[in-house]
Design an enzyme around this catalytic site. Structure first.
Site, PDB file in Angstrom:
ATOM      1  N   TYR A 260      -7.584  -1.735  -0.171  1.00  0.00           N
ATOM      2  CA  TYR A 260      -7.007  -1.327  -1.449  1.00  0.00           C
ATOM      3  C   TYR A 260      -6.153  -0.087  -1.206  1.00  0.00           C
ATOM      4  O   TYR A 260      -6.270   0.574  -0.178  1.00  0.00           O
ATOM      5  CB  TYR A 260      -8.072  -1.071  -2.518  1.00  0.00           C
ATOM      6  N   HIS A 310      -7.528   1.802   4.053  1.00  0.00           N
ATOM      7  CA  HIS A 310      -6.125   1.860   3.667  1.00  0.00           C
ATOM      8  C   HIS A 310      -5.229   1.542   4.866  1.00  0.00           C
ATOM      9  O   HIS A 310      -5.544   1.904   5.993  1.00  0.00           O
ATOM     10  CB  HIS A 310      -5.758   3.252   3.152  1.00  0.00           C
TER      11      HIS A 310
END
Length: 334
Positions: A260, A310
């Site tokens: 995400y 990430h």
């Protein structure tokens, strides 16, 4: 009836109709103030697709000038959650729950109902007129800010968005002193002054329960790690980052890279949607290639690139592409 008298009568009748309609409109609006606030706030977002409202020399949203940007930017998806837009599609809800799985999540609808009894349910999050040039600074936490001297430039912007721990005391020359919006989640929370908007990024239903608790009873002390049980913040200035907007950022802008988006990238896209001009500070590595925070003495510190959550390189490349296309101004520091 003579012709002049008929004209006067028609004019009088028209004036009566206009006054009656205007009176009805205003009385309806003030019977339900949330309609006014909601329409005004949504107009702030929608106005970015309409030329002529932005007074900047170069406005953020000029969809016809760049196909790449136009394919990704969707002004109809609003960054902040309100009581009225809090219903999530099944697909969005499943994706959002998957981010940080909960064993026994509370009922989302009931939590949202309680949430908007504690914080405002309107989204009047901009103080500037839509007819002016809204300048925004998104201030990341990179060590490249140290010694940059960007403080005055940052503080000159209308809206200044910071994230997570982000101290300013002692670093004012490089990072500025003002903050209008501070983006955080429970595990990165800090106390705020009474004038700053707290923008909560919820990764799970428990995060929404936490902000309720942190502003009232202080009963929630742990998520997957210990968290602040109470937080100093103006509850009338608490805003909730929409899970629908969260998913849009992940799919449209990151194209599924990483698990995400990072808080920094989510803050950047928040600014892209609410600002006319966006200046970005404190993103990326320093001049030596180190990824650390500006308040850390250890230049090898900073876990951003080691979490596996990430895709830092992809996020940074998209940020650079936005700068190359003159959608944002990138200040790379030292």
């Amino acid at each position: 009836m003579s012709l002049p008298k008929r004209r006067k009568f028609r004019t009088f009748a028209l004036l009566v109709c206009i006054i009656t309609f205007t009176t009805f409109l205003f009385s309806y609006t003030f019977r339900d103030p949330s309609i006014y606030f909601l329409k005004y706030a949504f107009r702030l977002s929608d106005s970015f697709s309409s030329k002529g409202l932005c007074a900047c020399r170069q406005c953020m949203v000029e969809l016809d000038d760049d196909p790449w940007f136009g394919e990704r930017f969707n002004h109809s998806i609003h960054p902040l959650m309100t009581k009225d837009n809090s219903i999530l599609s099944d697909e969005t809800f499943k994706w959002w729950q998957w981010l940080q799985s909960e064993r026994h999540p509370a009922n989302f609808t009931e939590v949202v109902e309680e949430l908007f009894q504690v914080i405002p349910d309107e989204v009047l999050y901009m103080d500037a007129s839509p007819e002016r040039c809204r300048t925004c600074a998104v201030v990341g936490n990179s060590g490249n800010l140290k010694g940059s001297g960007y403080g005055r430039r940052i503080d000159s912007c209308d809206f200044i968005i910071r994230m997570n721990q982000a101290p300013t005391s002692g670093f004012e020359d490089d990072v500025g002193a003002r903050t209008t919006h501070h983006v955080m989640y429970p595990e990165s929370a800090i106390d705020l002054d009474n004038t700053t908007n707290l923008v909560l990024i919820p990764f799970k239903t428990l995060d929404l329960q936490w902000i309720i608790s942190a502003l009232t009873t202080g009963t929630i002390k742990q998520t997957y790690v210990p968290v602040m049980s109470r937080i100093k913040a103006n509850k009338d200035k608490v805003l909730i980052y929409s899970p629908s907007f969260f998913k849009y950022v992940y799919e449209s802008w990151l194209e599924g890279h990483g698990r995400y988006p990072s808080t920094g990238f989510l803050s950047l896209l928040f600014a892209v949607h609410i600002c006319d001009e966006v200046s970005v500070f404190g993103f990326g590595a320093d001049q030596y290639g180190n990824w650390h925070h500006y308040w850390e003495e250890n230049h090898l510190a900073g876990a951003f690139r080691h979490t596996g959550v990430h895709d830092g390189d992809y996020e940074y490349n998209v940020t650079l592409l936005l700068a190359d296309k003159h959608k944002i101004r990138m200040f790379k520091g030292r």
